[in-house]
Design a protein around this motif. Structure first.
Motif, PDB file in Angstrom:
ATOM      1  N   LYS A  13       0.825  -1.208   0.000  1.00 10.60           N
ATOM      2  CA  LYS A  13       0.000   0.000   0.000  1.00 10.60           C
ATOM      3  C   LYS A  13       0.862   1.262   0.000  1.00 10.60           C
ATOM      4  CE  LYS A  13      -3.395   2.820   0.490  1.00 10.60           C
ATOM      5  NZ  LYS A  13      -4.376   3.013  -0.593  1.00 10.60           N
ATOM      6  N   TYR A  15       0.352   5.501   0.149  1.00 10.20           N
ATOM      7  CA  TYR A  15      -0.505   6.688   0.216  1.00 10.20           C
ATOM      8  C   TYR A  15       0.259   7.780  -0.497  1.00 10.20           C
ATOM      9  CZ  TYR A  15      -2.541   4.414   4.371  1.00 10.20           C
ATOM     10  OH  TYR A  15      -3.116   3.554   5.255  1.00 10.20           O
ATOM     11  N   SER A  52     -10.360  -4.632   7.179  1.00 12.90           N
ATOM     12  CA  SER A  52     -11.743  -4.210   7.447  1.00 12.90           C
ATOM     13  C   SER A  52     -12.387  -3.513   6.258  1.00 12.90           C
ATOM     14  CB  SER A  52     -11.770  -3.278   8.647  1.00 12.90           C
ATOM     15  OG  SER A  52     -11.097  -2.077   8.340  1.00 12.90           O
ATOM     16  N   GLY A  53     -11.589  -3.145   5.270  1.00 14.69           N
ATOM     17  CA  GLY A  53     -12.155  -2.510   4.086  1.00 14.69           C
ATOM     18  C   GLY A  53     -12.085  -0.993   4.106  1.00 14.69           C
ATOM     19  N   LEU A  54     -11.423  -0.437   5.098  1.00 14.73           N
ATOM     20  CA  LEU A  54     -11.343   1.013   5.211  1.00 14.73           C
ATOM     21  C   LEU A  54     -10.239   1.594   4.331  1.00 14.73           C
ATOM     22  CD1 LEU A  54     -13.156   2.642   6.933  1.00 14.73           C
ATOM     23  CD2 LEU A  54     -11.459   2.628   8.736  1.00 14.73           C
ATOM     24  N   VAL A  55      -9.243   0.773   4.049  1.00 10.79           N
ATOM     25  CA  VAL A  55      -8.153   1.199   3.181  1.00 10.79           C
ATOM     26  C   VAL A  55      -8.142   0.279   1.966  1.00 10.79           C
ATOM     27  CG1 VAL A  55      -5.629   1.228   2.962  1.00 10.79           C
ATOM     28  CG2 VAL A  55      -6.708   2.219   4.983  1.00 10.79           C
ATOM     29  N   LEU A  56      -7.994   0.879   0.776  1.00 12.89           N
ATOM     30  CA  LEU A  56      -7.940   0.090  -0.446  1.00 12.89           C
ATOM     31  C   LEU A  56      -6.490  -0.302  -0.717  1.00 12.89           C
ATOM     32  CD1 LEU A  56     -10.210   2.556  -2.443  1.00 12.89           C
ATOM     33  CD2 LEU A  56     -10.939   0.409  -1.385  1.00 12.89           C
TER      34      LEU A  56
ATOM     35  N   THR B  94     -16.956  -0.371   7.779  1.00 12.31           N
ATOM     36  CA  THR B  94     -16.415  -1.682   8.129  1.00 12.31           C
ATOM     37  C   THR B  94     -17.528  -2.669   8.491  1.00 12.31           C
ATOM     38  OG1 THR B  94     -16.111  -1.069  10.437  1.00 12.31           O
ATOM     39  CG2 THR B  94     -14.246  -0.714   8.983  1.00 12.31           C
ATOM     40  N   SER B 253      -9.040   5.399   2.084  1.00  7.76           N
ATOM     41  CA  SER B 253      -7.721   5.860   1.646  1.00  7.76           C
ATOM     42  C   SER B 253      -6.948   4.718   1.020  1.00  7.76           C
ATOM     43  CB  SER B 253      -6.936   6.473   2.795  1.00  7.76           C
ATOM     44  OG  SER B 253      -7.169   5.784   3.986  1.00  7.76           O
TER      45      SER B 253
END
Ligand SMILES: Nc1ncnc2c1ncn2[C@@H]1O[C@H](COP(=O)(O)OP(=O)(O)OP(=O)(O)O)[C@@H](O)[C@H]1O
Ligand SMILES: [Mg+2]
Lengths: 312, 253
Positions: A13, A15, A52-56, B94, B253
């Motif tokens: 990942k 950013y 959790s799916g919060l960051v791609l 989530t 993000s």
């Protein structure tokens, strides 16, 4: 062989410019209490947020009980409860109501959730605060609310992202007791922390992450055994910055008038260290040589303390 | 579909604005009352009727529309931005909720607020000046469609925005001017040609005239065009909001 509770494969990942994860692979088995240990900015939260799916993610794979977190997110997310590092605020609803909302997002009706939320409020010492707004809770209480929120759908996997950051010692010990109970109930726990003590106290297995890479992994006592080193801790007064130069050849940290060295052979190094200190006007108050700790493992792997910023 | 999850989030969205009705419901009613008092008791004597309709009545549908669309868009946009800024969005992102389910909950929340505000102004008009309503069912239907359109626009903008400043700018430099220029207070036939032409590219012009048609039976734009505009905006913004949510571009993000 059943699939591990959590599996990361070659996660990468970036950013915009920061290469946060550089190929993280990890397996966490069902029922394990696992610690992900690393300094600020190492990539702990990023790893968790990909799960959790919060960051791609840019590359790699994250799986929960063998199922992909992107394609089968309903399954994977239902099995995870996350107590995030960042504490939320809310202006509109009381604590109890927020927990019912949270349960609802996971498909639980008010009626189904009620007995369990009741139990949780009592168990976490939040019962008297059920009608309070979040801003009225102390920092420690907010952490408890955060935990209650993670547990509200009774997930198999509990993820604790620095769950005791900023709470006092007593509170911390209460929380540790709770974590152990959850583990004994059969939950898989993934804990991130930079408190070495917390990891040593709780975790069956740990991985050390630094600058987006896993640099060591194993049971805490295995990790410390592998390293043929020991620690020397010296309590002193009269330290000044210029002494840093004199210890160029050593691996050590200095914090709160406490010097901590990681050395191969204390008997050989100790006289020299004491020599340097006394020649530079330091007063030694206490010396302890100890078995190597996870802190020493980290220190000898990276050359800096785990409390220090990554990437310096 | 996670129906319970979607329903829960919808309840939260609706509960949120009702719990602060002093900020979300009362202001529109107060402003409208002020307009009615000012125009009804003072200006109306000097401004003649427009298209055979007393001036106070003429402006009421437009005021109702302005109330509806500002409330609908500001509910979803501010709720989305607030959740972002207060670290609440992770709870939803989530959870086992799809982007579609999340979008619908937000959009329904804003639609309810827009619709409720519109209906309250309507009732105020009936109560205070005995406003007659030509086609009640069509009035409510049109209010509902416009609420949905602007609520989904709000959800799109709320995802795009990173600060309150940006949202306020949308409101002050875009929504409010376009509402006023959309013919709340005048018929565009009173304008010079060039200004009439300009009105045709203002989407809110069609919303105001559409509701004026269903309430008073008069309109500058053909009613069918107003209706198609509203449906078109609904589709456009619903798709944009859902697709943006799915991409996660502005919220993950
Ligand atoms: N949203 C973001 N945008 C840009 N950079 C980010 C973002 N989130 C994290 N980073 C960067 O990615 C790296 C890893 O951050 P991460 O939060 O995963 O570390 P961490 O191990 O959880 O640290 P901490 O112990 O401080 O919580 C850091 O360099 C951080 O600055
Ligand atoms: Mg972190």
């Amino acid at each position: 062989m059943t699939a591990p509770a959590i599996r990361f494969t070659d996660l990468e990942k970036s950013y915009n410019g920061t290469h946060a994860l550089k190929g993280v692979s990890l397996d966490i088995n069902d029922g394990q209490f696992f610690g992900l240990l690393g300094p600020n900015g190492a990539g702990k939260t990023t790893t968790i947020n990909i799960l959790s799916g919060l960051v791609l993610k840019d590359k790699g794979k994250a799986e929960v009980f063998g199922r992909d977190t992107v394609n089968e997110y309903r399954f994977t997310r239902s099995n995870i409860g996350i107590a995030a590092q960042e504490l939320p605020q809310d202006w509109f609803f009381p604590v109890e109501k927020l927990l019912f909302f949270q349960a609802g997002y996971y498909g639980l009706t008010h009626k189904t959730a009620e007995p369990y939320i009741e139990k949780l409020l009592k168990r976490l010492g939040l019962a008297s605060k059920r009608n309070a707004r979040l801003r009225e809770l102390s920092g420690g209480m907010k952490r408890r609310y955060q935990l209650a929120k993670a547990l509200v759908h009774d997930p198999k996997i509990v993820i604790l992202d620095e769950p005791t950051a900023g709470v006092d010692v007593e509170f911390r010990h209460d929380m540790w007791k709770l974590f152990k109970e959850l583990h004994n109930e059969g939950k898989t726990i993934l804990l991130t922390t930079h408190y070495i003590e917390e990891a040593e106290m709780l975790c069956e297995d740990v991985a050390i992450i630094d600058e987006g890479k896993i640099i060591a992994q194993g049971k805490p006592n295995e990790l410390t055994k592998q390293s043929e080193k020991s620690g020397i801790t010296i309590q002193l007064t009269g330290w000044n910055e210029s002494i840093h130069n004199k210890f160029n050849l050593y691996t050590y940290t200095f914090e709160d008038n406490r010097l901590h060295f990681t050395v191969k052979d204390p008997e050989e190094s100790l006289p020299e260290i004491i020599n340097i200190l006394s020649q530079n006007g330091c007063h030694i108050q206490n010396i302890k040589t100890d078995k190597i700790t996870l802190e020493d493992v980290f220190l000898s792997l990276t050359g800096r303390g785990i409390g220090e910023e990554s990437g310096t | 579909m996670n129906w319970i999850g979607m329903w829960t989030l919808t309840k939260r969205e609706v509960g949120r604005f009702f719990s602060v009705y002093r900020q979300t419901v009362l202001p529109g009613l107060i402003t409208t009352t002020l307009y009615i008092l000012i125009f009804g008791f003072t200006l109306e004597k000097r401004i003649s009727e427009i298209e055979g309709i007393p001036y106070t009545l003429f402006i009421l549908p437009g005021l109702m529309m302005m109330n509806t669309l500002t409330n609908a868009s500001s509910n979803s946009s501010s709720s989305m931005l607030q959740m972002k800024l207060l670290q609440q969005l992770p709870d939803i992102l989530t959870a086992p909720l799809s982007s579609f389910e999340i979008s619908m909950a937000y959009i329904i929340g804003g639609t309810v607020r827009g619709f409720v505000n519109g209906v309250l102004v309507l009732l105020l008009g009936i109560l205070l000046v005995g406003m007659p309503i030509v086609s009640p069912i069509q009035t409510l239907g049109f209010l509902l469609v416009v609420s949905w359109a602007f609520s989904s626009m709000g959800l799109f903008l709320g995802q795009m925005a990173d600060s309150w400043d940006e949202l306020a700018m949308m409101q002050n430099f875009f929504l409010t001017p376009l509402s006023f220029l959309g013919g709340i207070f005048y018929s565009i036939q009173m304008l010079p040609d060039w200004a009439q032409t300009l009105s045709f590219i203002n989407p809110i012009y069609y919303m105001i005239n559409g509701i004026r048609f269903t309430v008073l039976g008069v309109s500058d734009s053909p009613p069918l065009v107003s209706f198609l505009m509203a449906v078109g905006m609904t589709l456009l913004f619903t798709f944009s909001a859902v697709l943006l949510m799915k991409s996660g571009k502005k919220i993950k993000s």
